[in-house]
Design a protein around this motif. Structure first.
Motif, short mmCIF file in Angstrom:
data_model
loop_
_atom_site.label_atom_id
_atom_site.label_comp_id
_atom_site.label_asym_id
_atom_site.label_seq_id
_atom_site.Cartn_x
_atom_site.Cartn_y
_atom_site.Cartn_z
N ILE A 58 26.73 61.65 41.90
CA ILE A 58 26.99 61.20 43.26
C ILE A 58 27.48 62.40 44.06
CG2 ILE A 58 28.35 59.67 44.72
CD1 ILE A 58 28.35 57.67 42.40
N THR A 59 26.78 62.68 45.14
CA THR A 59 27.05 63.86 45.95
C THR A 59 27.71 63.47 47.27
OG1 THR A 59 24.96 63.78 47.15
CG2 THR A 59 24.96 64.93 45.01
N GLY A 60 27.89 64.44 48.12
CA GLY A 60 28.41 64.21 49.46
C GLY A 60 27.30 64.09 50.49
N GLU A 61 26.06 63.94 50.04
CA GLU A 61 24.92 63.84 50.96
C GLU A 61 25.06 62.60 51.83
OE1 GLU A 61 22.25 64.83 53.14
OE2 GLU A 61 22.17 66.09 51.32
N THR A 62 24.85 62.77 53.14
CA THR A 62 24.96 61.65 54.07
C THR A 62 23.62 61.26 54.69
OG1 THR A 62 25.59 63.17 55.84
CG2 THR A 62 27.38 62.07 54.63
N ALA A 63 22.55 61.96 54.36
CA ALA A 63 21.22 61.60 54.88
C ALA A 63 20.82 60.24 54.31
CB ALA A 63 20.18 62.65 54.50
N GLN A 64 20.36 59.36 55.18
CA GLN A 64 19.95 58.05 54.73
C GLN A 64 18.73 58.17 53.81
OE1 GLN A 64 19.04 55.39 57.96
NE2 GLN A 64 19.40 53.58 56.71
N TYR A 65 18.72 57.39 52.74
CA TYR A 65 17.67 57.42 51.73
C TYR A 65 17.58 58.78 51.05
CZ TYR A 65 16.38 53.12 54.13
OH TYR A 65 16.40 51.88 54.72
N GLY A 66 18.73 59.39 50.83
CA GLY A 66 18.77 60.71 50.21
C GLY A 66 18.70 60.68 48.70
N ASN A 67 18.72 59.51 48.09
CA ASN A 67 18.72 59.40 46.63
C ASN A 67 17.40 59.85 46.03
OD1 ASN A 67 21.25 57.89 46.86
ND2 ASN A 67 19.95 56.24 47.62
N ILE A 68 17.48 60.49 44.86
CA ILE A 68 16.27 60.94 44.17
C ILE A 68 16.50 60.88 42.67
CG2 ILE A 68 16.99 63.37 44.40
CD1 ILE A 68 13.97 64.09 44.58
N ILE A 69 15.47 60.47 41.95
CA ILE A 69 15.49 60.45 40.50
C ILE A 69 14.50 61.51 40.02
CG2 ILE A 69 14.99 59.11 38.41
CD1 ILE A 69 15.56 56.57 40.10
N LEU A 70 14.95 62.37 39.10
CA LEU A 70 14.08 63.39 38.51
C LEU A 70 13.83 63.02 37.05
CD1 LEU A 70 15.90 66.63 39.73
CD2 LEU A 70 13.95 65.47 40.81
N ARG A 71 12.59 63.18 36.61
CA ARG A 71 12.21 62.91 35.22
C ARG A 71 12.00 64.24 34.51
NH1 ARG A 71 9.37 59.44 31.57
NH2 ARG A 71 9.95 57.56 32.67
N LYS A 72 12.78 64.48 33.45
CA LYS A 72 12.75 65.76 32.74
C LYS A 72 11.50 65.91 31.87
CE LYS A 72 15.43 68.84 29.78
NZ LYS A 72 16.64 68.99 28.97
N GLY A 73 10.90 67.07 31.97
CA GLY A 73 9.73 67.41 31.17
C GLY A 73 10.09 68.35 30.03
N ILE A 74 9.13 69.16 29.65
CA ILE A 74 9.33 70.10 28.55
C ILE A 74 9.17 71.53 29.05
CG2 ILE A 74 8.56 68.47 26.80
CD1 ILE A 74 5.86 69.99 26.77
N VAL A 75 9.79 72.45 28.34
CA VAL A 75 9.61 73.87 28.61
C VAL A 75 8.47 74.34 27.70
CG1 VAL A 75 10.66 76.16 28.52
CG2 VAL A 75 12.04 74.17 29.19
#
Length: 142
Positions: A121-138
């Motif tokens: 949870i960040t201090g971002e105040t932009a509406q709809y600022g949430n993001i989910i990242l899916r981790k891949g492989i190196v």
């Protein structure tokens, strides 16, 4: 402090990123994000904006290109316009790894995000600022 790691990537976040496996997800949430959509592990990073944190994370985290999408966003509700912050996210993602987005309806997003490895949870105040990242492989270099 370590070299080449953003100072925004705290030791706790670095540990979480390193502990995640292929296909695990991290939810990076704005300051308005509710507990009901959070993973079991929550890291607060108040005062930090998501674009800068996203850049720091993507310097370390590969995205999952074996999945149909690499990151997810929350669809605007009703007549809300597409958030301008998404263009910023897209530019940062393209700079590091490229990826295809997926869009969840608001409550679907919360429900899906509960399964994340961690919620930041960040201090971002932009509406709809949430993001989910899916981790891949190196991938190994030849």
């Amino acid at each position: 402090m370590l070299k080449n790691i953003s100072p925004l990537v705290s030791p706790a976040l670095l540990n979480a990123l390193a502990s995640m496996g292929h296909g695990d997800e991290i939810t990076i949430a704005d300051a308005h994000y509710p507990r009901m959509g959070s993973a079991d592990t929550v890291l607060r990073m108040d005062g930090i904006k998501i674009p800068e944190l996203l850049d720091g994370i993507l310097r370390l985290l590969p995205l999952d290109h074996y999945h149909e999408w690499q990151y997810a966003l929350m669809k605007p509700v009703g007549g809300d316009e597409q958030p301008t912050i998404w263009q910023t996210y897209r530019a940062i993602i393209d700079e590091h790894d490229r990826g295809l987005p997926h869009h969840f309806e608001r409550f679907e997003f919360y429900e899906y995000a509960k399964q994340s490895f961690i919620t930041v949870i960040t201090g971002e105040t932009a509406q709809y600022g949430n993001i989910i990242l899916r981790k891949g492989i190196v991938r190994e270099s030849p």
